[in-house]
Write a protein that holds these residues in place. Sequence first.
Motif, PDB file in Angstrom:
ATOM      1  N   HIS A 110      38.570-183.742  55.309  1.00 24.48           N
ATOM      2  CA  HIS A 110      38.270-183.283  53.948  1.00 24.48           C
ATOM      3  C   HIS A 110      38.526-184.387  52.929  1.00 24.48           C
ATOM      4  O   HIS A 110      37.669-184.699  52.096  1.00 24.48           O
ATOM      5  N   ASN A 114      34.931-185.632  51.147  1.00 20.70           N
ATOM      6  CA  ASN A 114      34.541-184.725  50.075  1.00 20.70           C
ATOM      7  C   ASN A 114      34.863-185.241  48.679  1.00 20.70           C
ATOM      8  O   ASN A 114      34.908-184.454  47.727  1.00 20.70           O
ATOM      9  N   ARG A 146      29.492-186.094  57.392  1.00 22.40           N
ATOM     10  CA  ARG A 146      29.698-185.157  56.285  1.00 22.40           C
ATOM     11  C   ARG A 146      29.046-183.816  56.562  1.00 22.40           C
ATOM     12  O   ARG A 146      29.634-182.757  56.300  1.00 22.40           O
TER      13      ARG A 146
END
Length: 370
Positions: A110, A114, A146
């Motif tokens: 993450h 992100n 991703r």
Amino acid sequence: MTPIILYGSPMSLYTGRARSYLIKAGLAYREVPTTSTHFRETVLPKAGGRRSLPTVELPDGTVIRDGVAIVDHFEAESGHGFSPASPKQRVISRLLDAIGAEGLLRPAMHYRWNFLEQRDFLHFHFETIFPPGGSPSAEERMRMIREIVNPSWGVVPEVIGAIEELYEGLLDRLHTHFGHFPYLLGGRPCIGDFGMMAPLYGHLGRDPHPRTLMQTRAWHAFRWVERMNRPEPDIGEFEDQTTDYLPDDRIPDTLIEVLRHLAIDYVPETRGACEFINEWLEGNRDMPPGTTAERGVGTARFDLAGTPIDVLAQPFRFHVLSRVQEEFEALAEPDRSEVHALLTACNMAEVLELKLTRAIGRKNNLEVWL
């Protein structure tokens, strides 16, 4: 003296584990990427044909693929210099190693993928691993991670808040612990320290966004990351300058709090993966011994902070966890009861029972079903 060749990358999660071990063990090494003709024609066939980071090539030409196997090799050569001898510390070290290897992939992925402000930083590093002109390109590989790989680890929009809350809680507890102790078990790194370095350096302690988060929220944890990449003890800020494990098999309360927090998602995810993989094994009973144990065999479901998510069911998680179980089962009484009580206090006792119905070993540098 001819150095060990470490095939890795500064941004690689698992390279961080092996590199830190080589540094702390005082072993001469040279780190290079996997883009050379020598790697492709000589090293890769010896690595089971799997181009993964890290891989080491020893001066005699021996090749060892995978960070766990690399550390195992050098620990055996050194007489297990980073493996505590006392029961509680030995089991806890192995448990933290298992968690570092497989239990923190969600925050690692993450916080890497992100946050748009670090996109150029990541693109630069991907181009050093996959040079321009290759197929797929560095940009395409990044997109695939991703959009395809991230959800495999359970990094999906509905649980982003829970991932961040859990990780920030971990940082707070690590900050407290490393404010009192230079390493997980005192003044000397253990196998668990190297395992935890995998996610906490390559992704979470080096990428711009999570690095800043660690530096500002948990600077004692960031100092541990720095310390783990230095050959000297680097414990100048501590009054106690002892460079050994805590006496009397002590597990400090601050580390128990770290483990309790890690148990929140590590235990239910391990339980869900165990159930799924054992069902998969039941349906694949005709697999001959020596069949490669692939990274994932399907998706398991578990609840993360009350939200059901699907995650890749990884046999390798249990290959590493089995080492914790073996250490525990080798204990005699009363040590076994004391270690079980400790794991119960950490909400981790269940992992002692979460086993696959078929063991995993290694052959030709690949994990295989026995």
